[in-house]
Design a protein around this motif. Structure first.
Motif, short mmCIF file in Angstrom:
data_model
loop_
_atom_site.label_atom_id
_atom_site.label_comp_id
_atom_site.label_asym_id
_atom_site.label_seq_id
_atom_site.Cartn_x
_atom_site.Cartn_y
_atom_site.Cartn_z
N THR A 19 45.34 44.21 34.57
CA THR A 19 46.34 45.09 33.94
C THR A 19 46.73 44.51 32.59
N VAL A 20 46.92 43.19 32.57
CA VAL A 20 47.12 42.46 31.32
C VAL A 20 46.35 41.15 31.45
N GLY A 21 45.90 40.62 30.35
CA GLY A 21 45.30 39.28 30.38
C GLY A 21 43.83 39.30 30.71
N ARG B 115 58.74 38.68 41.78
CA ARG B 115 58.51 39.17 40.42
C ARG B 115 57.44 38.33 39.74
N VAL B 116 57.44 37.01 40.02
CA VAL B 116 56.43 36.12 39.45
C VAL B 116 55.06 36.44 40.03
N THR B 117 54.98 36.54 41.36
CA THR B 117 53.69 36.82 41.98
C THR B 117 53.16 38.19 41.55
N GLY B 118 54.09 39.13 41.33
CA GLY B 118 53.66 40.45 40.86
C GLY B 118 53.05 40.39 39.48
N ARG B 119 53.68 39.66 38.57
CA ARG B 119 53.15 39.53 37.22
C ARG B 119 51.80 38.80 37.23
N VAL B 120 51.71 37.76 38.06
CA VAL B 120 50.45 37.01 38.16
C VAL B 120 49.35 37.90 38.72
N ALA B 121 49.67 38.69 39.75
CA ALA B 121 48.68 39.58 40.35
C ALA B 121 48.20 40.62 39.35
N ASP B 122 49.12 41.17 38.59
CA ASP B 122 48.75 42.18 37.58
C ASP B 122 47.84 41.57 36.52
N ASP C 138 45.02 37.09 48.70
CA ASP C 138 44.60 35.96 49.52
C ASP C 138 44.85 34.65 48.77
N ALA C 139 44.57 34.63 47.48
CA ALA C 139 44.80 33.42 46.68
C ALA C 139 46.28 33.09 46.60
N ALA D 175 39.50 43.74 33.39
CA ALA D 175 39.54 44.50 34.64
C ALA D 175 38.28 44.23 35.45
N GLY D 176 38.46 44.05 36.75
CA GLY D 176 37.33 43.83 37.63
C GLY D 176 36.97 42.37 37.84
N THR D 177 37.65 41.46 37.14
CA THR D 177 37.35 40.04 37.32
C THR D 177 37.64 39.63 38.75
N TYR D 178 38.79 40.06 39.25
CA TYR D 178 39.18 39.74 40.63
C TYR D 178 39.69 41.01 41.30
N THR D 179 39.45 41.14 42.61
CA THR D 179 39.97 42.30 43.35
C THR D 179 41.39 42.02 43.81
N ARG D 180 42.13 43.07 44.05
CA ARG D 180 43.52 42.93 44.53
C ARG D 180 43.56 42.19 45.87
N GLU D 181 42.59 42.46 46.72
CA GLU D 181 42.57 41.80 48.03
C GLU D 181 42.38 40.30 47.86
#
Length: 534
Positions: free
Chosen positions: A67-69, A55-62, A82-83, A72-78
Motif C-alpha cells: 500500500t505504501v513503501g 495501529r503500528v502493526t496495521g501501518r507495518v502490514a500496509d 504470520d510474521a 505490491a505483491g512482495t508479500y501476501t497479507r497472510e
C-alpha cells in the motif's frame, strides 16, 4: 522510539536481527527482517513484554503489502500476519524490543574496593627481534633495557595474593619484550607461585607470550606442564612476516621461528595456545595469511590490526584480545544469548532450529612509516573479515575447521554483567609490573609516568588513577551507549582511546568499526552452524 535496541544486518545471505537489551540473536526470513525494521522506528523498548499497538502493526502490514513503501505483491497479507505473530511471540518471550536495564550496575563501580586478579609481568624489557611496529620500542618501553629479578617477581606475586581478596583463581602473564630472554626467572616465579597456592587458597593460571626465537624442547615441555595458554607471534606469509618482524641484525625471522612453532604446536596437542599475527596496510589481504597458517598446520589463530598513527608519531599497541542463508521453512531461528549475568534461553519461532555456540594478543605498533591503517582502508578490511568468515564455514564443512579468536562468541553464557560492561579490567583488576616493580594500568601504559600507579613494595599509591579506570565502561563512553556491540567489546581498549582521542573514556574509531564487523561475522557463523552448515 528508536532507542538503539535493535541491530539488523545481512551477511552471507543470512538475515540477522539482534536485540541488544536481551542479548537475543535471531536468524530470520526476509519478511520478518523487513517487518522488524519498520517496527524499530515506532516501537519503544519494553521493560516487560506487551502487545504491539494495533495501529503500528496495521501501518507495518500496509507497508509490507505494498500500500505504501514496498512494491505490491512482495508479500501476501497472510504471510505478513504470520510474521507479525512470530514477532509478537518473540516479544512475549522477552527476546525482542527489550529495554537495556544495566546502566544502574555502574553506579557502584567507583565505590568498589580495587581487587586485583591478574598481572602482566614484564620479565624482560629487552627483545631479540626489531619489529617495526613494536609499541614497546624493541622491549625498552620508553626507558632502559632490563630483566626482572626473581625477588621483584616474587614481590609482585605476593602483591597479587594480598590484593586479590576472596578471588581464588589468579592470572599471571609472562610478557616482554621477549620473556624467554629471562627464562630462568620465569621458571623460578612459576615455582614460587605454586608454593603460594596451598597456604593462601589460591590457584595461579600462568600464560606466556613469545616470539619463538628461543623456543626449544625444554621450554615446550615446561609450558605444557605449567602454562595454561601460550601465545605465539607470527605475522603470516614469509614476506609479510620478515618485512615487519626482522631480527635485530636485520635478517628475516620467519625461517628461524616457523620450525620452532610447528614443533611446539605438535607437542602442545589440545592444550590452549594461539598463533597470532598483526596485519598492517601492507597486508590488507590478511585472510591469505590465515590460509598460510593453516597450510603450515596451525589451527588456533588470531590476526590483530596494527594500531599506529598515520605519520611518524609514537604509537601504541593494539590489544583486542585482551561470535545466522535463510532458515528453511521461513520464520525465525532464535539464539538467545544470556543477558549479562543471566541464564541463557534458546527459543524457536516459526521454524525448526538447532542452537550452536562457540567458545570466545597483542597487536602492536611503533612509529608508522606507511604501515598504519587508515580510514580509507576500512572497506577492504571489512570485506576481508567477510571473506575470512566464508573461509571459516567452508573449511568447517569440509572437516578442516579452525579457530579464529575474534569469531569465538558464546551465545549461551558468556561473561558476567560487570565484565560485559567494563571489559579487560585494566587499572583495576589487571595491572602490569615492570622489571623494577612499578605498577601500571596495563602493558600499553608502561613507561608513561602520568599512569604510574605505585609499586610492588608500597602497593597502589595513586588510587585516583584506579578510580578513573573504574569508570571505563560502555555507559561512560558516548559512542558506546548506542552501539549494538557494546556488550561484546565492552567499550574497547582504553589505551587506544587515550592515544587517538586523548581520553581513556573515549573510543578509537577504526578499532570500533573492525570490532563491529567481527561481531557481525561471528553471529552469522553461529547462525550458519546452528542451521546445519557444518
Amino acid at each position: 522510539m528508536g532507542c538503539f535496541v535493535i541491530h539488523q544486518f545481512t551477511n552471507n545471505d543470512y538475515h540477522i536481527v539482534m536485540d541488544v537489551g536481551s542479548g537475543a540473536v535471531h536468524a530470520v526470513d526476509r519478511l520478518v527482517y523487513d517487518a522488524v525494521a519498520l517496527m524499530a522506528a515506532e516501537v519503544a523498548d519494553m521493560e516487560t513484554p506487551a502487545p504491539l499497538d494495533e495501529r503500528v502493526t496495521g501501518r507495518v502490514a500496509d507497508a509490507l503489502a505494498g500500500t505504501v513503501g514496498f512494491p505490491a505483491g512482495t508479500y501476501t497479507r497472510e504471510d505478513i500476519q504470520d510474521a507479525l505473530a512470530q514477532i509478537q511471540g518473540l516479544i512475549d518471550m522477552g527476546q525482542l524490543f527489550v529495554k537495556d536495564t544495566y546502566e544502574g550496575y555502574v553506579r557502584d563501580f567507583k565505590a568498589r574496593k580495587t581487587v586485583v586478579k591478574a598481572l602482566c609481568l614484564h620479565v624482560a624489557h629487552d627483545c631479540n627481534l626489531a619489529c617495526r611496529y613494536c609499541f614497546a620500542e624493541e622491549g625498552e618501553y620508553h626507558g632502559r633495557r632490563a630483566l626482572m629479578g626473581a625477588e621483584v617477581g616474587k614481590k609482585a606475586l605476593d602483591f597479587l595474593v594480598v590484593h586479590s581478596g576472596n578471588r581464588k583463581n589468579l592470572e599471571v602473564d609472562f610478557f616482554g619484550g621477549e620473556p624467554l630472554m629471562n627464562w630462568g626467572v620465569v621458571k623460578e616465579l612459576v615455582a614460587y607461585g605454586r608454593s603460594l597456592e596451598g597456604p593462601h587458597g589460591k590457584r595461579f593460571r600462568f600464560t606466556l607470550t613469545t616470539n619463538g626465537v628461543l623456543l626449544d624442547d625444554e621450554v615446550t615441555q615446561f609450558c605444557n606442564r605449567e602454562m595454561a595458554n601460550v601465545v605465539l607471534s607470527l605475522d603470516g606469509r614469509k614476506g609479510v612476516n620478515d618485512r615487519m618482524r626482522p631480527m635485530r641484525g636485520g635478517q628475516g625471522s620467519y625461517d628461524r621461528i616457523v620450525p620452532r612453532f610447528r614443533s611446539f604446536v605438535a607437542q602442545r596437542g589440545s592444550r590452549s595456545h594461539f598463533l597470532r599475527g598483526t596485519f598492517t596496510r601492507h597486508n590488507l589481504d590478511f585472510s591469505q595469511d590465515i590460509l598460510h597458517f593453516l597450510d603450515l598446520g596451525f589451527t588456533k589463530l588470531s590476526m590483530e590490526p596494527v594500531v599506529a598513527a598515520d605519520a611518524a608519531d609514537a604509537a601504541i599497541g593494539c590489544s583486542e584480545t585482551c561470535a545466522l542463508g535463510e532458515p528453511k521453512g521461513g520464520g525465525v531461528d532464535s539464539y538467545h544469548a544470556s543477558r549479562p549475568g543471566g541464564q541463557a534461553a534458546v527459543g524457536n519461532a516459526g521454524a525448526s532450529a538447532d542452537t550452536g555456540n562457540a567458545a570466545g594478543g597483542d597487536g602492536c605498533a611503533g612509529t608508522s612509516d606507511g604501515y598504519a591503517l587508515r580510514e580509507e582502508d576500512l572497506p577492504a578490511i571489512l570485506a576481508e573479515y567477510d571473506r575470512l568468515a566464508r573461509i571459516y564455514l567452508e573449511r568447517r564443512a569440509e572437516g578442516r575447521g579452525f579457530e579464529f579468536f575474534h569469531f569465538n562468541i558464546d551465545l549461551t553464557g558468556g561473561p558476567c554483567v560487570a565484565k560485559r560492561m567494563a571489559g579487560c579490567g585494566a587499572g583495576t583488576e589487571y595491572l602490569a609490573v615492570t622489571p623494577w616493580g612499578d605498577l601500571y594500568p596495563c602493558h600499553q601504559f608502561v613507561g608513561r609516568e602520568d599512569y604510574l600507579l605505585g609499586n610492588v613494595e608500597d602497593g597502589i599509591t595513586r588510587p585516583d588513577i584506579c578510580d578513573t579506570f573504574k569508570y571505563c565502561n560502555v555507559y561512560a563512553k558516548e559512542d558506546c551507549r548506542g552501539c549494538f556491540a557494546r556488550f561484546y567489546c565492552s567499550g574497547g581498549c582504553a589505551a587506544n582511546a587515550q592515544q587517538f582521542g586523548g581520553d581513556i573514556h573515549g573510543t578509537y574509531r577504526l578499532g570500533c568499526e573492525m570490532q563491529k564487523k567481527r561481531v557481525e561475522c561471528a553471529l552469522m557463523i553461529q547462525a550458519a552452524l546452528a542451521g546445519g552448515a557444518a
